[in-house]
Scaffold this motif. Structure first.
Motif, PDB file in Angstrom:
ATOM      1  N   LEU A  72      44.538  26.830  24.843  1.00 37.13           N
ATOM      2  CA  LEU A  72      44.042  27.485  26.349  1.00 37.13           C
ATOM      3  C   LEU A  72      44.056  28.063  27.386  1.00 37.13           C
ATOM      4  CD1 LEU A  72      40.385  24.770  27.466  1.00 37.13           C
ATOM      5  CD2 LEU A  72      40.572  27.397  26.243  1.00 37.13           C
ATOM      6  N   SER A  73      45.776  27.612  27.358  1.00 41.13           N
ATOM      7  CA  SER A  73      46.587  28.323  28.275  1.00 41.13           C
ATOM      8  C   SER A  73      47.609  28.907  28.043  1.00 41.13           C
ATOM      9  CB  SER A  73      47.787  27.272  28.700  1.00 41.13           C
ATOM     10  OG  SER A  73      48.605  27.154  28.033  1.00 41.13           O
ATOM     11  N   VAL A  74      47.595  30.183  26.726  1.00 37.56           N
ATOM     12  CA  VAL A  74      48.462  30.592  25.860  1.00 37.56           C
ATOM     13  C   VAL A  74      47.640  32.152  26.683  1.00 37.56           C
ATOM     14  CG1 VAL A  74      47.234  31.424  24.280  1.00 37.56           C
ATOM     15  CG2 VAL A  74      49.723  31.308  24.266  1.00 37.56           C
ATOM     16  N   ASN A  75      48.984  32.819  27.062  1.00 32.01           N
ATOM     17  CA  ASN A  75      48.844  34.490  27.452  1.00 32.01           C
ATOM     18  C   ASN A  75      48.302  35.037  25.929  1.00 32.01           C
ATOM     19  OD1 ASN A  75      49.387  37.384  27.318  1.00 32.01           O
ATOM     20  ND2 ASN A  75      50.438  36.703  28.694  1.00 32.01           N
ATOM     21  N   PRO A  76      46.728  36.010  26.252  1.00 27.25           N
ATOM     22  CA  PRO A  76      46.313  36.026  25.403  1.00 27.25           C
ATOM     23  C   PRO A  76      46.886  37.202  24.125  1.00 27.25           C
ATOM     24  CG  PRO A  76      44.931  35.975  27.725  1.00 27.25           C
ATOM     25  CD  PRO A  76      46.231  35.956  27.675  1.00 27.25           C
TER      26      PRO A  76
END
Length: 183
Positions: A72-76
Motif C-alpha cells: 500500500l505504501s509504495v510510490n505507484p
C-alpha cells in the motif's frame, strides 16, 4: 546508530516506499496506521497466547501485514520494484487465509449468532485485533476511493484476515460458552 527522528515529517507528510511523499492526515496513511495498530494488537494477543498453533498463526499474519503495508505504501510509479513475500501482496496470501479459515472451522464449527467478546482474555484480545483489521480494511477502501493505488490482493487480504481473526477468537474461547448478543 542513526537517529530515530528525521524531521522530514515536520511538514505533515510522510515518505512512500521508493520515494514520494503523502499527507500524514490522508486516507492512505490512516489505512497504514490501522495496519500498524493491527500488527501491534495481534502482538498483544500473541504475547498472552498459551496455544502454540494460534500463536504461530498470529505471528504469520503479523508478518504478512508488513507485506500488505509495503504494497500500500509504495510510490505507484515504482510498483515494479515490489517483491513477492516481502513487499508485494499476492493471491496466494489470500488463498492461504481461506484455506486456514476452512481448516479451523472444520475443526471447530462456528455458531450462527453474534457473540459478545470477553469470554477469555485471549479471545478478547484477538477480538480487539479483529476490529482494528476491519478498520484497516475500511480505511484502505477509502484510500482507494480517494485515488490511491490499492492492489486487489491487499484489499482481499484484509477482508479475509478479519474473518480469520474472528475464527481464531472463537478458538481462543477454549470451548467456553460465549454469550450471545441478545437473550
Amino acid at each position: 546508530m542513526a537517529r530515530v527522528y528525521t524531521k522530514t515529517g515536520d511538514d505533515g507528510t510522510t515518505g512512500q516506499l521508493y520515494g514520494g511523499r503523502v499527507a500524514k492526515g490522508g486516507e492512505l496513511v490512516e489505512a497504514l496506521g490501522d495496519i500498524d495498530e493491527a500488527v501491534s494488537t495481534l502482538g498483544v494477543a500473541r504475547a498472552g497466547c498459551p496455544d502454540p498453533q494460534i500463536a504461530q498463526i498470529l505471528l504469520r499474519v503479523q508478518r504478512e501485514l508488513f507485506i500488505v503495508a509495503a504494497d500500500l505504501s509504495v510510490n505507484p510509479s515504482h510498483r515494479d520494484r515490489l517483491k513477492p513475500g516481502i513487499s508485494l501482496a499476492e493471491a496466494s496470501m489470500v488463498t492461504g487465509l481461506e484455506q486456514l479459515i476452512d481448516d479451523l472451522t472444520r475443526e471447530h464449527p462456528l455458531r450462527p449468532v453474534f457473540l459478545v467478546p470477553g469470554t477469555t482474555p485471549l479471545e478478547a484480545a484477538i477480538d480487539v485485533a479483529r476490529t482494528v483489521v476491519r478498520r484497516a480494511e475500511r480505511h484502505t477502501l477509502r484510500a482507494k476511493e480517494a485515488g490511491h493505488v490499492v492492489s486487489e490482493h491487499a484489499q482481499k487480504y484484509l477482508n479475509r484476515l478479519s474473518d480469520l481473526v474472528f475464527v481464531l477468537a472463537r478458538q481462543a474461547a477454549e470451548g467456553a460458552e460465549e454469550p450471545v448478543s441478545h437473550d
